[in-house]
Design an enzyme around this catalytic site. Structure first.
Site, PDB file in Angstrom:
ATOM      1  N   LYS A 187       0.897  -1.305  -0.242  1.00 13.29           N
ATOM      2  CA  LYS A 187       0.238   0.119   0.078  1.00 13.29           C
ATOM      3  C   LYS A 187       0.871   1.190  -0.227  1.00 13.29           C
ATOM      4  CE  LYS A 187      -3.839   2.043   2.651  1.00 13.29           C
ATOM      5  NZ  LYS A 187      -5.087   1.833   3.285  1.00 13.29           N
ATOM      6  N   ASP A 219     -16.802  -0.194  -0.465  1.00 10.48           N
ATOM      7  CA  ASP A 219     -15.135  -0.164  -0.786  1.00 10.48           C
ATOM      8  C   ASP A 219     -14.328  -1.039   0.261  1.00 10.48           C
ATOM      9  OD1 ASP A 219     -16.230   2.184  -0.963  1.00 10.48           O
ATOM     10  OD2 ASP A 219     -13.998   2.081  -0.726  1.00 10.48           O
ATOM     11  N   ASP A 247      -9.275  -2.104   5.686  1.00 11.04           N
ATOM     12  CA  ASP A 247      -9.042  -0.292   5.800  1.00 11.04           C
ATOM     13  C   ASP A 247      -9.309   0.844   6.958  1.00 11.04           C
ATOM     14  OD1 ASP A 247      -8.494   2.480   4.330  1.00 11.04           O
ATOM     15  OD2 ASP A 247      -9.569   1.663   2.631  1.00 11.04           O
TER      16      ASP A 247
END
Ligand code: AMP
Ligand code: MG
Length: 516
Positions: free
Chosen positions: A112, A250, A260
């Site tokens: 990421k 998402d 997340d």
């Protein structure tokens, strides 16, 4: 199988229909260095970086050299963000492939912040050191709390500057997940074509819910299984006071793992309206709204599966609707079971829901600390102190005025009466409560202090290094200390008792940020 560090890569996602991903390559970085490396997780994955030279580890975790067998891609997905639909995709995350661990379990290895992909839209594909350390700290804390979550294997700085409101040190997080398939991945596939949708569904079933594969109603069973896992997950969040902060579709994983870690934070004083995210002005993702939002997201998920549920559209809608309608009861059951455990109750009594509700009413009006109240309840009944091995610093709290309030005393008598009907020695109950009620969570001010020291951004918090007597030369010392404390959330550490304290009263509210 390759030699050390033990990569055993497969790339099943990259063999799915091409619409679901796009090839991607990490950007070139000038001077990568490893900030954090999770040896415990590496061991679980069958990896060992102990003999790897620092420069090689840095190159690996900044995406400059790839593991043997890696086939880097960015995953396509869509999502409802704050209720509005958008086509997205991984704009700053590159999936290297899947590590098959010695246990046989398969884990996505994802970088990421390693640069732009086909889905980056206006973004630079990069990430700052502070937010990546934050994800590492909180995701590993969630894991230690026993809550399903993506994991963090490493953070490496890139040697480059990332430009946001202020210049930030660039960094890459190596994220590990049982997969990165999201509700949003299904929303994307459903808008592509039926074959892509079916391939994705079959893949997700095989990877996460193999027990339902090939059953007559396998797609309905899949929907129900995802609903059940999300209900269990959100209940666990509620039990520890975790506010995800950006429950867009998402950011909801099909596997049932928390994913997340952007604007998330743990609640101190109990208030269902708790919101930390600076952009969540209407409180859509407030603590108390999380179950309802999960149901909303699952409804979007169910819609994507309609063509697979039944050839007749009306029948498919009826099937999906019935499954979704079960969410509140499934959640409530998981939530109440966990709340019973937090209160040391092992049997079920019809009055338990009201008993819990009465405690929460008092906690809200008294602004009682979520984590410490449950821990203290256990300490209060630990008459001989054998069960919880509490440290004096923490038991001092029991003398506070908070627990002298008449409303609390009345509730406490009710609870003791209920416990009495269980017929167990209170010390045993106290020990069981201590095993489910954490004594420490990642307090926001502690996380900020660690990040401020690590990033050299003195604008937030004070220097924890001095406060805790940690050597000041290593900017990551406070982060390492915090990680060590958070790794044992059920076993109080007398040396770390200060980490259990809520933040000092301030006039301003804690705020978190997305997109950093
Ligand atoms: P998030 O808020 O992290 O869930 O991100 C929402 C979407 O924005 C995802 O598609 C991300 O990949 C994308 N995104 C976030 N930050 C960046 C960035 N710096 N560059 C490119 N895409 C980004
Ligand atoms: Mg996201």
């Amino acid at each position: 199988m390759s030699g050390p560090p033990g990569w055993n890569f497969d790339n099943t996602y990259a063999r799915l229909p091409a619409a679901l991903f796009s090839p991607a390559q990490p950007a070139r970085f000038g001077g990568p260095r490893v900030s954090l490396l999770n040896q415990g997780l590496a061991d679980e994955l069958g990896l060992s970086f102990r003999d790897l030279p620092d420069a090689s580890a840095a190159a690996l975790f900044a995406g400059q050299t790839l593991p043997d067998g890696a086939q880097p891609i960015a995953q396509a997905y869509a999502g409802h963000q704050y209720g509005g639909f958008t086509m997205l995709g991984d704009g700053r995350a590159i999936l290297l492939g899947e590590q098959v661990a010695p246990s046989g379990q398969r884990f996505d290895i994802q970088l990421k912040g390693a640069g732009r992909t086909q889905f980056s839209r206006g973004g630079d594909g990069f990430a700052g050191l502070g937010p990546m350390l934050r994800e590492y700290i909180i995701s590993e804390a969630m894991h230690a709390l026993g809550i399903p979550t993506t994991r963090s294997l490493a953070v490496a700085t890139t040697g480059e500057t990332v430009y946001r409101n202020t210049p930030l040190t660039g960094a890459v997080l190596t994220r590990v997940a049982s997969s990165h398939i999201r509700v949003g991945t299904f929303e994307y596939a459903a808008r592509r074509d039926p074959a892509t949708l079916q391939s994705l569904a079959d893949y997700a079933i095989a990877r996460h819910f193999p027990a339902v594969a090939d059953r007559p109603d396998q797609y309905l069973d899949f929907l129900v299984a995802v609903i059940d896992r999300q209900a269990a997950l959100i209940a666990r969040w509620q039990h520890v006071g975790f506010v995800h902060g950006v429950m867009n579709t998402d950011n909801m994983a099909i596997s049932g793992e928390t994913i997340d870690y952007g604007p998330c934070a743990f609640m101190d004083a109990y208030d269902p309206a708790t919101v930390f995210s600076s952009i969540d002005v209407h409180g859509r993702y407030a603590y108390g709204n999380q179950p309802a939002i999960a149901q909303w997201n699952l409804t979007r998920f169910a819609e994507t599966l309609l063509p697979l549920l039944h050839a007749d559209a009306d029948t498919a809608i009826e099937m999906a609707t019935a499954a979704i309608r079960n969410f509140p009861a499934t959640f409530e059951q998981a939530w109440l079971a966990g709340m019973r455990a937090k209160l040391g109750l092992e049997t079920e009594d019809p009055g338990d829901g009201a008993l819990v509700a009465a405690l929460l009413d008092w906690m809200q009006s008294a602004r009682a600390d979520w984590t410490n109240t449950f821990r203290d309840l256990g300490s209060m009944i630990d008459e001989n102190g054998t069960g919880t091995a509490e440290v004096p610093h923490l038991t001092d709290r029991l003398e506070s005025d908070l627990y002298r309030q008449p409303a609390f005393a009345a509730w406490h008598a009710r609870w003791l009466e209920r416990l009495g009907r269980e017929g167990r020695p209170l010390a045993i109950t106290a020990a069981r409560m201590a095993a489910v009620n954490p004594w420490v969570i990642p307090r926001n001010h502690r996380v900020e202090e660690a990040l401020a020291a690590a990033t050299g951004d003195g604008s937030v918090g004070h220097d924890i290094s001095e406060a805790e007597g940690v050597a000041t030369t290593d900017p990551l010392a406070a982060t390492h200390r915090l990680l060590a404390v958070l790794a044992s959330p059920f076993k109080p550490d007398v040396e770390a008792a200060a980490y259990a304290e809520p933040p000092p009263p301030t006039t301003s509210c804690y705020r978190t940020f997305c997109g950093t």
